[in-house]
Design an enzyme around this catalytic site. Structure first.
Site: not given
Length: 190
Positions: A21, A38, A51
């Site tokens: 994680y 890039q 959340t």
């Protein structure tokens, strides 16, 4: 570092139980900025803190869903020892608003999106119990390895560059979430 600013690069165990994680988020940011360099394109990186809200999976193993389901089903609320570790909780509509502002803005460094109100796990359990109308027993379990002690974002960059801050109170958001879970549990019993 507390509260946690975007400049904080973290201190995580790269081989612990949370490693996938924690390191996965780091790799994602690294890839975004490597691609931006890039290909000479703009990217936006949101660092999203806890959340919750309607439509979250009821059995996802996170503290909000765990406490709500346990309260609604009359089960013991499981808190990891000692119970004074803290988290902050952001309601889903606040997150969506922050993401839209970030995507439509021109700030290209990481931005914390989260709520600065911090609650201990015991305080949070009592808030959920009050909203549900339950008085379930609280069961203290051993703390998982590498579990963070405190989690609260510094959202000063979100305020400054996006004009954003969360507006939904924890009590209001938990009421909406509990109602959703009640409805979903009702569907399963029909």
């Amino acid at each position: 570092m507390h509260p946690q600013p975007e400049e904080y690069w973290g201190n995580v165990n790269p081989i612990g139980p949370r490693a996938c994680y924690d390191e996965g988020k780091r790799v994602a940011e690294t890839m975004m900025y490597a691609y931006a360099n890039q290909e000479n394109v703009d990217v936006r990186v949101a660092r999203i803190f806890n959340t919750y809200g309607p439509r979250m999976h009821m059995y996802d193993g996170r503290v909000v869903s765990n406490f709500v389901i346990q309260s609604l089903l009359g089960k013991k609320l499981t808190i990891y020892a000692p119970g004074n570790q803290t988290r902050s909780f952001m309601y889903i509509s606040d997150l969506v608003e922050g993401l839209i502002l970030l995507m439509n803005g021109n700030y290209s460094l990481p931005v914390n999106l989260g709520n600065t109100q911090e609650y201990t796990m015991l305080e949070f359990a009592h808030i959920v119990q009050t909203v549900v109308g339950s008085n379930n027993e609280i069961k203290i379990e051993p703390t998982p390895k590498d579990d963070p002690r405190r989690r609260r974002p510094d959202i000063s960059k979100a305020k400054k560059y996006l004009g954003w801050k969360p507006v939904v109170s924890l009590e209001e958001g938990i009421q909406r979430t509990v109602q959703y879970f009640r409805n979903e549990l009702g569907k399963k019993t029909q």
